[in-house]
Design a protein around this motif. Sequence first.
Motif, PDB file in Angstrom:
ATOM      1  N   ALA A 117      -6.418  -0.262  -2.571  1.00 26.18           N
ATOM      2  CA  ALA A 117      -5.302  -0.018  -3.484  1.00 26.18           C
ATOM      3  C   ALA A 117      -5.763   0.645  -4.782  1.00 26.18           C
ATOM      4  CB  ALA A 117      -4.586  -1.332  -3.796  1.00 26.18           C
ATOM      5  N   ARG A 137       3.692   1.601  -8.378  1.00 29.68           N
ATOM      6  CA  ARG A 137       2.371   0.990  -8.170  1.00 29.68           C
ATOM      7  C   ARG A 137       2.403  -0.494  -8.541  1.00 29.68           C
ATOM      8  NH1 ARG A 137      -2.050   3.972  -7.449  1.00 29.68           N
ATOM      9  NH2 ARG A 137      -3.369   2.550  -8.639  1.00 29.68           N
ATOM     10  N   PRO A 152      -4.257   5.022   0.095  1.00 30.38           N
ATOM     11  CA  PRO A 152      -5.004   3.791  -0.194  1.00 30.38           C
ATOM     12  C   PRO A 152      -5.356   2.991   1.054  1.00 30.38           C
ATOM     13  CG  PRO A 152      -2.686   3.551  -0.794  1.00 30.38           C
ATOM     14  CD  PRO A 152      -2.901   5.000  -0.491  1.00 30.38           C
ATOM     15  N   TRP A 153      -4.581   3.171   2.126  1.00 31.07           N
ATOM     16  CA  TRP A 153      -4.856   2.445   3.374  1.00 31.07           C
ATOM     17  C   TRP A 153      -6.152   2.911   4.018  1.00 31.07           C
ATOM     18  CZ3 TRP A 153      -0.155   4.775   2.223  1.00 31.07           C
ATOM     19  CH2 TRP A 153      -0.043   6.122   2.584  1.00 31.07           C
ATOM     20  N   ALA A 200      -8.714   0.880   2.321  1.00 31.55           N
ATOM     21  CA  ALA A 200      -8.512  -0.514   2.734  1.00 31.55           C
ATOM     22  C   ALA A 200      -9.042  -0.735   4.148  1.00 31.55           C
ATOM     23  CB  ALA A 200      -7.026  -0.866   2.662  1.00 31.55           C
ATOM     24  N   ILE A 251       1.348  -6.822  -2.664  1.00 34.49           N
ATOM     25  CA  ILE A 251      -0.008  -7.192  -2.241  1.00 34.49           C
ATOM     26  C   ILE A 251      -0.317  -8.618  -2.687  1.00 34.49           C
ATOM     27  CG2 ILE A 251      -2.458  -6.697  -2.562  1.00 34.49           C
ATOM     28  CD1 ILE A 251      -1.706  -3.729  -2.676  1.00 34.49           C
ATOM     29  N   VAL A 264      -1.754  -2.307 -10.750  1.00 36.12           N
ATOM     30  CA  VAL A 264      -1.813  -2.951  -9.432  1.00 36.12           C
ATOM     31  C   VAL A 264      -2.357  -4.372  -9.539  1.00 36.12           C
ATOM     32  CG1 VAL A 264      -2.845  -2.853  -7.125  1.00 36.12           C
ATOM     33  CG2 VAL A 264      -2.091  -0.746  -8.250  1.00 36.12           C
ATOM     34  N   VAL A 295       1.798   1.688  -3.574  1.00 40.07           N
ATOM     35  CA  VAL A 295       0.637   2.007  -4.408  1.00 40.07           C
ATOM     36  C   VAL A 295       0.245   3.476  -4.285  1.00 40.07           C
ATOM     37  CG1 VAL A 295      -1.848   1.594  -4.619  1.00 40.07           C
ATOM     38  CG2 VAL A 295      -0.282  -0.343  -4.518  1.00 40.07           C
ATOM     39  N   GLY A 301       4.045  -2.284  -5.827  1.00 43.03           N
ATOM     40  CA  GLY A 301       3.079  -2.429  -4.748  1.00 43.03           C
ATOM     41  C   GLY A 301       2.108  -3.564  -5.018  1.00 43.03           C
ATOM     42  N   GLY A 302       1.684  -3.707  -6.268  1.00 44.79           N
ATOM     43  CA  GLY A 302       0.811  -4.817  -6.629  1.00 44.79           C
ATOM     44  C   GLY A 302       1.464  -6.168  -6.393  1.00 44.79           C
ATOM     45  N   LEU A 329       0.827  -1.207   0.000  1.00 41.89           N
ATOM     46  CA  LEU A 329       0.000   0.000   0.000  1.00 41.89           C
ATOM     47  C   LEU A 329       0.864   1.261   0.000  1.00 41.89           C
ATOM     48  CD1 LEU A 329      -2.798  -1.076   2.497  1.00 41.89           C
ATOM     49  CD2 LEU A 329      -3.050  -0.737   0.033  1.00 41.89           C
TER      50      LEU A 329
END
Length: 475
Positions: A284, A260, A378-379, A382, A267, A297, A252, A263-264, A249
């Motif tokens: 995300a 990003r 993004p958190w 989430a 995740i 992502v 992202v 980050g994907g 995250l």
Amino acid sequence: MKPLATLPPRAALVTTALLLAALTTVLALTVLCGGYFSDPVGLFGRYAVGWALFAVALLALRRVPPRRVARLIVAGAVAVTVTGLLGPPRTSTDSYRYAWDGRVQSAGVSPYDHPPQDPALVRLRDPWLFPTGAACQGPDLARIPPTDGERHCTRINRPTVQTIYPPVAEAYFLAVDQLSPADARYKPLQIGAALISLAVTGMILVILRRRGDDLRKAAYWAWCPAVPLEAVNNAHIDVLGVLLAVAGLGLVASRALTRRAAGGVLIGAAIATKLMPAVVLPGALSGVRRVRDAAAVLLPAAAFTLLSYVPYVLLSHGSVFGYLGGYVDEEGYDDPSSGSRYSLLRLVLPDSWAFPVLLVVIAAVSLYVMWRGDPRRPWSGALLVTGWSFLLLTPGYSWYALLLIALVALDGRWEWLGVPLAGAAVYVLAPTLHFQPSLSNIAYGAAAVLVLVMSGARRRAAAETVSDPATASQR
């Protein structure tokens, strides 16, 4: 004693340190005294005291000078984390399965092919994980068929079924087994979990610092009583998924497609550790308007998750999902009328409606997050999806909420911490008090009320700030 809100900075620093010392002492007693089977009420009582001290320490931390905050959080994190290493797992036997899966893989066998009690793996058994004779005493030991006429048992829960853990988790179990002395037992898994837990604290501090955010938020994870007990003492693999999800995250949140995408990947690795981190995907995608931004992502996450299974598909003779389907059935997620799943929904809806309504609500929350969420945070999205998933699913295992605690530390909406406390109450007390559905309703209901009340208060405060910024700035 002066109210915490009016403490001078130096006094606040001393007060916070004393509260952390008290919290550490209570957590040490929680780990050392009693347990899930011998004294669950006393265990939860000490746990609740720890949560109360945690809350007061957070209040005192607000008055600590900013230049002192990071060091204090790290020092407190180390002290709190170490308490989880003081004794064997207190409330869960899951780490024994981890140790067994690591040992099986070290022998060149797929963990998905054989249940622990399979006679084909007798050569891998030892007296620690598989006691015999008079040593087969205690409610935490499962009987297994004898191979030599003597009584046999195991510390591993559900010894008649294959493992359910995804490939990144299994790779971690293998690495721990390879790096551990032969007689190390549960301790390497606890040490590994402690290091990962501290890494989560460090990662949260890095993300907050880069954003110019309040570092005090990191204490929501670093000092939370659930972390030393569930992540460290019980060594739940969830903590590795938390680290990967938090790092993912953090990446992202960048506008750069390469970050990003990285980050994907992280995740995806989190999902391939415990599956549950999949709930952070809507977050995300917060505020994403272009297909390429979403693909940057989603595609790496999906690719990593799928590719991580390939080595085990090649090694295994059966399904690499192991007992996962049976576990879902066993926990009542497919049958709302059993157990305490969906307990809040079932208070107002017919049992058969619970699961479809849950899907609709979570889909609506996810769409809201993806359309209205802040791509730089993004958190936050989430946390919203994860939190409501917990409140509607009402899970009976408290360690599932470790991910939620980390998201709270990134976002700062402390009211969601009522969810992990509710999960702990249900897990520890329900089997003893024999009223799990009612206890689930009370605990998770109180957590839901706290979230709704604080969410309303935050909206009103935000509206006042917009309507009268001069007045709000004077508060």
